[in-house]
Write a protein that holds these residues in place. Structure first.
Motif, short mmCIF file in Angstrom:
data_model
loop_
_atom_site.label_atom_id
_atom_site.label_comp_id
_atom_site.label_asym_id
_atom_site.label_seq_id
_atom_site.Cartn_x
_atom_site.Cartn_y
_atom_site.Cartn_z
N GLN A 272 43.72 44.53 39.73
CA GLN A 272 44.97 43.77 39.74
C GLN A 272 44.87 42.56 40.68
OE1 GLN A 272 47.26 44.35 37.49
NE2 GLN A 272 46.03 46.12 36.83
N ILE A 273 44.16 42.74 41.80
CA ILE A 273 43.94 41.63 42.73
C ILE A 273 43.10 40.54 42.06
CG2 ILE A 273 42.84 40.94 44.90
CD1 ILE A 273 43.49 43.77 45.94
N ILE A 274 42.04 40.96 41.38
CA ILE A 274 41.18 40.00 40.67
C ILE A 274 41.99 39.23 39.63
CG2 ILE A 274 39.18 39.78 39.14
CD1 ILE A 274 38.00 42.27 40.59
N LYS A 275 42.82 39.94 38.87
CA LYS A 275 43.65 39.28 37.86
C LYS A 275 44.61 38.28 38.50
CE LYS A 275 43.74 42.97 34.35
NZ LYS A 275 44.62 43.91 33.61
N ALA A 276 45.18 38.65 39.65
CA ALA A 276 46.12 37.76 40.33
C ALA A 276 45.45 36.48 40.82
CB ALA A 276 46.77 38.50 41.51
N LEU A 277 44.15 36.59 41.16
CA LEU A 277 43.41 35.42 41.64
C LEU A 277 42.99 34.50 40.49
CD1 LEU A 277 41.25 37.23 44.35
CD2 LEU A 277 43.01 35.52 44.79
N TYR A 278 43.12 34.99 39.26
CA TYR A 278 42.78 34.18 38.08
C TYR A 278 43.94 34.25 37.08
CZ TYR A 278 38.03 33.81 39.81
OH TYR A 278 36.93 33.53 40.58
N PRO A 279 45.09 33.65 37.43
CA PRO A 279 46.28 33.76 36.57
C PRO A 279 46.13 33.08 35.21
CG PRO A 279 46.62 32.14 38.32
CD PRO A 279 45.35 32.84 38.63
N LYS A 280 45.20 32.16 35.07
CA LYS A 280 45.03 31.44 33.81
C LYS A 280 44.12 32.18 32.83
CE LYS A 280 45.79 26.85 35.82
NZ LYS A 280 45.24 25.50 36.01
N LEU A 281 43.55 33.30 33.28
CA LEU A 281 42.66 34.07 32.41
C LEU A 281 43.33 35.39 32.02
CD1 LEU A 281 39.21 33.68 34.24
CD2 LEU A 281 40.04 32.38 32.26
N ARG A 282 43.04 35.83 30.82
CA ARG A 282 43.50 37.16 30.38
C ARG A 282 42.32 38.11 30.53
NH1 ARG A 282 44.56 39.56 24.70
NH2 ARG A 282 45.78 41.40 25.23
N ILE A 283 42.48 39.13 31.36
CA ILE A 283 41.38 40.03 31.70
C ILE A 283 41.74 41.45 31.32
CG2 ILE A 283 39.91 40.89 33.56
CD1 ILE A 283 40.76 38.30 35.13
N VAL A 284 40.88 42.07 30.50
CA VAL A 284 41.05 43.47 30.11
C VAL A 284 39.75 44.20 30.42
CG1 VAL A 284 41.51 45.07 28.23
CG2 VAL A 284 42.68 42.85 28.29
N ALA A 285 39.83 45.28 31.18
CA ALA A 285 38.62 46.03 31.57
C ALA A 285 38.66 47.43 30.97
CB ALA A 285 38.52 46.11 33.08
N ARG A 286 37.55 47.82 30.39
CA ARG A 286 37.40 49.18 29.88
C ARG A 286 35.99 49.66 30.18
NH1 ARG A 286 39.43 50.55 23.95
NH2 ARG A 286 41.40 50.26 25.07
N ASP A 287 35.90 50.75 30.90
CA ASP A 287 34.60 51.26 31.36
C ASP A 287 33.88 50.16 32.12
OD1 ASP A 287 35.11 53.75 30.23
OD2 ASP A 287 34.33 53.14 28.28
#
Length: 325
Positions: free
Chosen positions: A25-40
């Motif tokens: 969630q911290i990583i996502k907050a630092l890159y608000p212009k990117l859509r990030i989905v993590a699985r495994d």
């Protein structure tokens, strides 16, 4: 808009994502212009090409941090993404970090001499009493070389010599009989590598743990090779082992000449090898002593007490021989 799949190789993604994906969630907050989905261990990222390139570079830095230190925290993530050094990167003289993130480094002058000798020469003999960290530190150096891709494999070996009980009387097949002799090597590795990663490396033969007899006939290239408890080898066995050395290989031979378990009258191959090879270029011999013991303080007292008793016994024998003459 572009989409990329980033694979997190060689690390446990849970460490990077954090408990309950808190770090993710911290990583996502630092890159608000990117859509990030993590699985495994795969991160699916959608967004601007320029932002994507920066994100990919920083994720690789985060991956390398986890690989090196076996841990990461919120402060580390922010420092790395902001281009600042982490506390761990600022630390000096650390060999590797254990699975809890604790630094493994020399804790005495002679231990540092062992590290320096390993870096300067291709074959090192580390001789000293129990508890001086010679085996643990040697395995740490091997794990570091593997992580930094300075070696393709780690080979750990021990002579399967009985110390009070016979192999034939132990239960199980040959592997089950031998494994107890190799357990100290497994213990050190388990302290430095996550369990899943260690098992994977063993299954792929990147880390090989075997009794000395299994070394015969092999040529060991691109490896860090450690022979532990070498005081329990015969001269023929240690010569066989040392001559397995191939290209781009380093060898560390550890042993305690006060704990020889060979049959009475059999000379330790380690003692003989040290005498023969002491002046050979490219070979270092490091002697550790009671001051280097890093186990419980009682271990130091035990070693000192036995050394004193042995010295007194030797003096008594010498005196008796003189009186007989």
């Amino acid at each position: 808009m572009i989409e990329k799949h980033i694979v997190l190789e060689d690390i446990d993604p849970v460490v990077l994502y954090g408990v309950g994906n808190s770090y993710l969630q911290i990583i996502k907050a630092l890159y608000p212009k990117l859509r990030i989905v993590a699985r495994d261990n795969v991160m699916r990222v959608l967004g601007d090409e320029e932002q994507m390139a920066i994100f990919e570079e920083n994720i690789e830095k985060l991956r390398k941090h986890v690989l090196k230190y076996n841990s990461i925290n919120e402060e580390d993530i922010i420092n790395i993404i902001k281009g600042r050094k982490t506390k761990e990167d600022s630390a000096k003289d650390v060999v590797v970090y254990n699975i809890s993130g604790r630094p493994i480094k020399s804790r005495s002058e002679n231990q540092q001499r062992l590290i320096d000798a390993y870096e300067k020469t291709d074959m090192v003999f580390a001789i000293g009493p129990a508890g001086t960290g010679k085996t643990y530190l040697s395995i740490a150096l091997a794990v570091k070389a593997l992580k930094e891709k300075m070696a393709k494999k780690i080979i750990l070996s021990r002579p399967a010599v009985e110390a009070g009980e016979k192999l034939g009387f132990l239960p199980g097949d040959m592997k089950e009989k031998i494994d107890p002799y190799l357990q100290p090597l497994y213990d050190a590795l388990e302290d430095m590598l996550p369990a899943v990663k260690l098992q994977d490396l063993i299954e792929k033969n990147v880390i090989q743990i075997a009794p000395l007899a299994f070394m015969r006939g092999r040529t060991l290239n691109d490896a860090i090779v450690i022979l532990d408890e070498a005081q329990n080898t015969t001269t023929a066995q240690i010569k066989m082992f040392l001559t397995r050395m191939g290209w781009n290989t380093k060898m560390i031979i550890t042993g305690d000449l006060t704990q020889v378990d060979l049959p009475h009258g059999t000379q330790s191959g380690l003692r003989r090898a040290i005498d023969i090879l002491k002046d050979v270029d490219g070979i270092s011999i490091i002697r550790l002593n009671g001051e280097d013991i890093v186990r419980h303080k009682l271990v130091t007292r035990i070693v000192q007490a036995f050394d004193k008793a042995d010295s007194e016994q030797q003096n008594t024998v010498t005196t008796n021989k003189k009186e007989i003459k």
